[in-house]
Write a protein that holds these residues in place. Structure first.
Motif, PDB file in Angstrom:
ATOM      1  N   ASP A   1       0.846  -1.268  -0.011  1.00 53.46           N
ATOM      2  CA  ASP A   1      -0.026   0.086  -0.003  1.00 53.46           C
ATOM      3  C   ASP A   1       0.746   1.369  -0.011  1.00 53.46           C
ATOM      4  O   ASP A   1       0.370   2.404  -0.564  1.00 53.46           O
ATOM      5  CB  ASP A   1      -0.904  -0.017   1.279  1.00 53.46           C
ATOM      6  N   VAL A   2       2.008   1.193   0.724  1.00 55.27           N
ATOM      7  CA  VAL A   2       2.944   2.197   0.637  1.00 55.27           C
ATOM      8  C   VAL A   2       3.789   2.616  -0.593  1.00 55.27           C
ATOM      9  O   VAL A   2       3.659   3.635  -1.223  1.00 55.27           O
ATOM     10  CB  VAL A   2       3.959   2.235   1.820  1.00 55.27           C
ATOM     11  N   VAL A   3       4.010   1.368  -1.261  1.00 55.84           N
ATOM     12  CA  VAL A   3       4.760   1.486  -2.549  1.00 55.84           C
ATOM     13  C   VAL A   3       3.591   2.047  -3.533  1.00 55.84           C
ATOM     14  O   VAL A   3       3.809   2.816  -4.299  1.00 55.84           O
ATOM     15  CB  VAL A   3       5.188   0.180  -2.925  1.00 55.84           C
ATOM     16  N   ALA A   4       2.445   1.583  -3.310  1.00 57.79           N
ATOM     17  CA  ALA A   4       1.314   2.017  -4.313  1.00 57.79           C
ATOM     18  C   ALA A   4       1.174   3.376  -4.293  1.00 57.79           C
ATOM     19  O   ALA A   4       0.948   4.205  -5.224  1.00 57.79           O
ATOM     20  CB  ALA A   4       0.206   1.296  -4.041  1.00 57.79           C
ATOM     21  N   ALA A   5       0.802   4.026  -3.102  1.00 60.78           N
ATOM     22  CA  ALA A   5       0.622   5.430  -2.814  1.00 60.78           C
ATOM     23  C   ALA A   5       1.909   6.256  -3.401  1.00 60.78           C
ATOM     24  O   ALA A   5       1.890   7.479  -3.860  1.00 60.78           O
ATOM     25  CB  ALA A   5       0.677   5.708  -1.294  1.00 60.78           C
ATOM     26  N   PHE A   6       3.013   6.002  -3.137  1.00 61.95           N
ATOM     27  CA  PHE A   6       4.274   6.360  -3.889  1.00 61.95           C
ATOM     28  C   PHE A   6       4.201   6.614  -5.260  1.00 61.95           C
ATOM     29  O   PHE A   6       4.436   7.677  -5.924  1.00 61.95           O
ATOM     30  CB  PHE A   6       5.526   5.734  -3.214  1.00 61.95           C
TER      31      PHE A   6
ATOM     32  N   GLN B   1      -0.742  17.974   8.897  1.00 63.28           N
ATOM     33  CA  GLN B   1      -1.980  18.009   9.779  1.00 63.28           C
ATOM     34  C   GLN B   1      -2.255  16.573  10.236  1.00 63.28           C
ATOM     35  O   GLN B   1      -2.878  16.469  11.454  1.00 63.28           O
ATOM     36  CB  GLN B   1      -3.317  18.468   8.950  1.00 63.28           C
ATOM     37  N   GLU B   2      -2.257  15.607   9.345  1.00 70.86           N
ATOM     38  CA  GLU B   2      -2.457  14.100  10.112  1.00 70.86           C
ATOM     39  C   GLU B   2      -1.477  13.837  11.134  1.00 70.86           C
ATOM     40  O   GLU B   2      -1.780  13.152  12.227  1.00 70.86           O
ATOM     41  CB  GLU B   2      -2.546  13.239   8.818  1.00 70.86           C
ATOM     42  N   LEU B   3      -0.104  14.302  11.041  1.00 74.83           N
ATOM     43  CA  LEU B   3       0.920  14.124  11.926  1.00 74.83           C
ATOM     44  C   LEU B   3       0.603  14.719  13.326  1.00 74.83           C
ATOM     45  O   LEU B   3       0.764  14.224  14.425  1.00 74.83           O
ATOM     46  CB  LEU B   3       2.270  14.181  11.619  1.00 74.83           C
ATOM     47  N   ALA B   4       0.088  15.762  13.187  1.00 77.21           N
ATOM     48  CA  ALA B   4      -0.110  16.688  14.471  1.00 77.21           C
ATOM     49  C   ALA B   4      -1.267  15.988  15.156  1.00 77.21           C
ATOM     50  O   ALA B   4      -1.451  16.021  16.482  1.00 77.21           O
ATOM     51  CB  ALA B   4      -0.580  18.243  14.134  1.00 77.21           C
ATOM     52  N   ASP B   5      -2.312  15.473  14.431  1.00 78.90           N
ATOM     53  CA  ASP B   5      -3.457  14.949  14.925  1.00 78.90           C
ATOM     54  C   ASP B   5      -3.398  13.690  15.528  1.00 78.90           C
ATOM     55  O   ASP B   5      -3.606  13.482  16.732  1.00 78.90           O
ATOM     56  CB  ASP B   5      -4.543  14.754  13.910  1.00 78.90           C
ATOM     57  N   TYR B   6      -2.331  12.995  14.961  1.00 78.83           N
ATOM     58  CA  TYR B   6      -1.861  11.735  15.572  1.00 78.83           C
ATOM     59  C   TYR B   6      -1.290  11.676  16.810  1.00 78.83           C
ATOM     60  O   TYR B   6      -1.523  11.194  17.780  1.00 78.83           O
ATOM     61  CB  TYR B   6      -1.003  10.929  14.477  1.00 78.83           C
TER      62      TYR B   6
ATOM     63  N   ALA C   1      10.028  13.773  15.407  1.00 80.81           N
ATOM     64  CA  ALA C   1      10.061  12.137  15.266  1.00 80.81           C
ATOM     65  C   ALA C   1      10.500  12.048  13.649  1.00 80.81           C
ATOM     66  O   ALA C   1      10.239  13.007  13.147  1.00 80.81           O
ATOM     67  CB  ALA C   1       8.937  11.540  15.567  1.00 80.81           C
ATOM     68  N   THR C   2      11.077  11.013  13.450  1.00 79.18           N
ATOM     69  CA  THR C   2      11.534  10.771  12.171  1.00 79.18           C
ATOM     70  C   THR C   2      10.450   9.962  11.427  1.00 79.18           C
ATOM     71  O   THR C   2       9.757   9.194  12.055  1.00 79.18           O
ATOM     72  CB  THR C   2      12.844  10.222  11.733  1.00 79.18           C
ATOM     73  N   LEU C   3      10.485  10.057   9.917  1.00 73.50           N
ATOM     74  CA  LEU C   3       9.402   9.093   9.236  1.00 73.50           C
ATOM     75  C   LEU C   3      10.221   8.050   8.656  1.00 73.50           C
ATOM     76  O   LEU C   3       9.428   7.211   7.814  1.00 73.50           O
ATOM     77  CB  LEU C   3       8.993  10.088   8.164  1.00 73.50           C
ATOM     78  N   GLY C   4      11.446   7.914   8.729  1.00 76.34           N
ATOM     79  CA  GLY C   4      12.090   6.761   8.381  1.00 76.34           C
ATOM     80  C   GLY C   4      12.245   5.460   9.145  1.00 76.34           C
ATOM     81  O   GLY C   4      13.059   4.483   8.670  1.00 76.34           O
ATOM     82  N   LYS C   5      11.747   5.397  10.267  1.00 73.04           N
ATOM     83  CA  LYS C   5      12.012   4.258  11.040  1.00 73.04           C
ATOM     84  C   LYS C   5      10.576   3.444  11.039  1.00 73.04           C
ATOM     85  O   LYS C   5      10.124   2.729  10.252  1.00 73.04           O
ATOM     86  CB  LYS C   5      12.574   4.676  12.530  1.00 73.04           C
ATOM     87  N   GLY C   6       9.831   3.867  12.329  1.00 73.82           N
ATOM     88  CA  GLY C   6       8.661   3.238  12.450  1.00 73.82           C
ATOM     89  C   GLY C   6       7.525   3.216  11.158  1.00 73.82           C
ATOM     90  O   GLY C   6       6.927   2.485  10.873  1.00 73.82           O
ATOM     91  N   LEU C   7       7.491   4.186  10.684  1.00 70.62           N
ATOM     92  CA  LEU C   7       6.834   4.446   9.381  1.00 70.62           C
ATOM     93  C   LEU C   7       7.552   4.143   7.984  1.00 70.62           C
ATOM     94  O   LEU C   7       6.798   3.837   6.991  1.00 70.62           O
ATOM     95  CB  LEU C   7       6.627   6.076   9.164  1.00 70.62           C
ATOM     96  N   GLY C   8       8.729   3.803   8.182  1.00 70.44           N
ATOM     97  CA  GLY C   8       9.425   3.118   6.936  1.00 70.44           C
ATOM     98  C   GLY C   8       9.355   3.914   5.857  1.00 70.44           C
ATOM     99  O   GLY C   8       9.724   3.414   4.626  1.00 70.44           O
TER     100      GLY C   8
ATOM    101  N   LEU D   1       1.154   5.911   7.653  1.00 66.86           N
ATOM    102  CA  LEU D   1       0.647   6.197   8.825  1.00 66.86           C
ATOM    103  C   LEU D   1      -0.991   5.836   9.111  1.00 66.86           C
ATOM    104  O   LEU D   1      -1.298   5.411  10.135  1.00 66.86           O
ATOM    105  CB  LEU D   1       0.455   7.940   8.770  1.00 66.86           C
ATOM    106  N   LYS D   2      -1.676   5.628   7.831  1.00 71.18           N
ATOM    107  CA  LYS D   2      -3.029   4.916   8.027  1.00 71.18           C
ATOM    108  C   LYS D   2      -2.783   3.298   8.385  1.00 71.18           C
ATOM    109  O   LYS D   2      -3.802   3.166   9.323  1.00 71.18           O
ATOM    110  CB  LYS D   2      -3.602   5.001   6.540  1.00 71.18           C
ATOM    111  N   ILE D   3      -1.956   2.932   7.874  1.00 67.92           N
ATOM    112  CA  ILE D   3      -1.619   1.221   8.311  1.00 67.92           C
ATOM    113  C   ILE D   3      -1.291   1.400  10.007  1.00 67.92           C
ATOM    114  O   ILE D   3      -1.591   0.463  10.902  1.00 67.92           O
ATOM    115  CB  ILE D   3      -0.507   0.704   7.736  1.00 67.92           C
ATOM    116  N   MET D   4      -0.390   2.410  10.186  1.00 65.16           N
ATOM    117  CA  MET D   4       0.191   2.478  11.528  1.00 65.16           C
ATOM    118  C   MET D   4      -1.040   2.752  12.628  1.00 65.16           C
ATOM    119  O   MET D   4      -0.972   1.966  13.824  1.00 65.16           O
ATOM    120  CB  MET D   4       1.134   3.319  11.797  1.00 65.16           C
ATOM    121  N   ARG D   5      -1.785   3.392  12.150  1.00 59.53           N
ATOM    122  CA  ARG D   5      -3.156   3.625  12.919  1.00 59.53           C
ATOM    123  C   ARG D   5      -4.021   2.580  12.992  1.00 59.53           C
ATOM    124  O   ARG D   5      -4.649   2.133  14.195  1.00 59.53           O
ATOM    125  CB  ARG D   5      -3.805   4.785  12.476  1.00 59.53           C
ATOM    126  N   GLU D   6      -4.204   1.947  11.929  1.00 60.35           N
ATOM    127  CA  GLU D   6      -5.485   0.845  11.758  1.00 60.35           C
ATOM    128  C   GLU D   6      -4.935  -0.705  12.245  1.00 60.35           C
ATOM    129  O   GLU D   6      -5.628  -1.491  12.615  1.00 60.35           O
ATOM    130  CB  GLU D   6      -6.078   0.876  10.611  1.00 60.35           C
TER     131      GLU D   6
END
Length: 386
Positions: free
Chosen positions: A57-62, A91-96, A235-242, A283-288
């Protein structure tokens, strides 16, 4: 050949001290199983904690966003590089993480340099844990503020320094999860000290975001600290978020201060929009996908329990970072090479990244691993350590 900068001598010295670093050639996507220098290996040194770096899903979004927005962002955020995808991600990171605003940076290193230097200067003081990441230490040194390092997680040592401080502004800066030890900063106690001495508190949550907290929102959620108690959250986006990049979250005033005064933000090309799109998908996957984080936590518990039964002495850590202390750089390299020969990729971490005589294997676990793969690692560790 002329060598006016004495490069050869410095390199030779590093080799003789078993500190020379070499890049391995990755020939596959990130994952539990990789191909390195032509050799299939189980990967236990990646920071892809949730196994999202190669998620379909991440690859497809990219890919989809690259088709729509192209590859490069074209300019800095303040010129013409701030796309709708960047804005949505902020906006979504701030909300999270429960903050008013978030500001994207192109790398975590730049985020730390930008934040500290935007917040303090020559009339101020910055207090940093001795085991902070190099980017935080460099940020403090470059800020021009009075730079003080307190003993690792030593609240009394920090308080003694705060008491003596007469500077205009005071900023306490820590890693939430220390990248080479895997332990946590006592952020709740640090927040109380910061309030007592009218200091700001900044936490670098590079290794906690996605892993800590019931929803994976990181250190602020784990310690239940609101925006007042922990005003600067990076926080970084290259670790938990991949993915790639970083963000800083906090108040409206903090966000605008960074946009106006953080030089690494102002003068750097924005992340490619496709990276922002991929991060939104991640981020969507991480949340759900709660089961993904639960699986990682079960692997951490399994690894530590089995390591103890095998007589392997791990450093105290509840995170995905599980360091195995070795001692000398030569020993750490030899064990890392022996594991590679068995098909396990684990880096030997040596000075100056860690103190002298504290070289270690930095074992990292991922939700992409299976329990069987972790068991195979444990058996191999027991063999090479015997």
């Amino acid at each position: 050949m002329s060598d006016p900068l004495q490069l050869t001598a410095a390199l030779d010295q590093r080799k003789s001290n078993h500190l020379y670093r070499q890049r391995r050639l990755l020939q596959s996507a990130q994952g539990a199983e990789v191909v390195v220098d032509g050799k299939p290996c189980l990967n236990f040194c990646s920071n892809d904690y949730l196994g999202l770096a190669n998620h379909p899903d991440v690859v497809a979004a990219f890919t989809s966003a690259a088709n729509d927005f192209g590859v490069g962002s074209g300019a800095s955020h303040l010129v013409c590089g701030h796309s709708s995808l960047h804005h949505q991600l902020e906006q979504e990171l701030a909300d999270y993480v429960g903050r008013d605003r978030a500001v994207l940076f192109s790398t975590g290193y730049m985020a730390n340099l930008g934040v500290v230097n935007a917040l303090v200067g020559k009339q101020d003081a910055v207090f940093e844990d001795k085991l902070n990441h190099a980017s935080l230490l460099d940020a403090g040194l470059l800020s021009g503020a009075r730079f003080q390092r307190f003993l690792h997680n030593d609240l009394a040592n920090l308080e003694a320094r705060l008491k003596k401080s007469t500077e205009n502004k005071k900023l306490i800066v820590v890693d939430s999860v220390f990248s080479m030890d895997g332990d946590l900063a006592p952020l709740d106690d640090l927040a109380a000290l910061a309030k007592q001495y009218n200091a700001g508190l900044m936490a670098d949550d590079a290794h906690g975001f996605g892993v800590l907290g019931n929803s994976g929102a990181g250190c602020a959620e784990h310690f239940q600290l609101d925006q007042q108690q922990l005003p600067v959250l990076m926080a970084t986006l290259g670790k938990g978020l991949g993915c790639f990049g970083a963000f800083v979250a906090g108040s409206e005033q903090l966000a605008e201060t960074l946009i106006q005064f953080a030089r690494p933000y102002i003068y750097t090309t924005a992340l490619p929009p496709a990276v922002a799109a991929a991060t939104l998908a991640s981020l969507k996957i991480m949340r759900e996908d709660v089961a993904r984080r639960q699986h990682l936590q079960s692997l951490i518990a399994y690894f530590r329990e089995r390591a103890e039964t095998l007589g392997l002495t791990l450093m105290p850590s509840i995170t995905a970072i599980q360091p195995l202390m070795i001692g000398t750089s030569e020993q750490a390299l030899a064990i890392s090479d022996a594991l590679l020969a068995k098909g396990f990729l684990i880096s030997a971490i040596r000075p100056p990244t860690v103190p002298v005589n504290s070289a270690r294997l930095r074992i990292t676990l991922s939700a992409a691993h299976s329990e069987q793969q972790v068991e195979r690692l444990l058996v191999a560790l027991a063999e090479v350590m015997s």
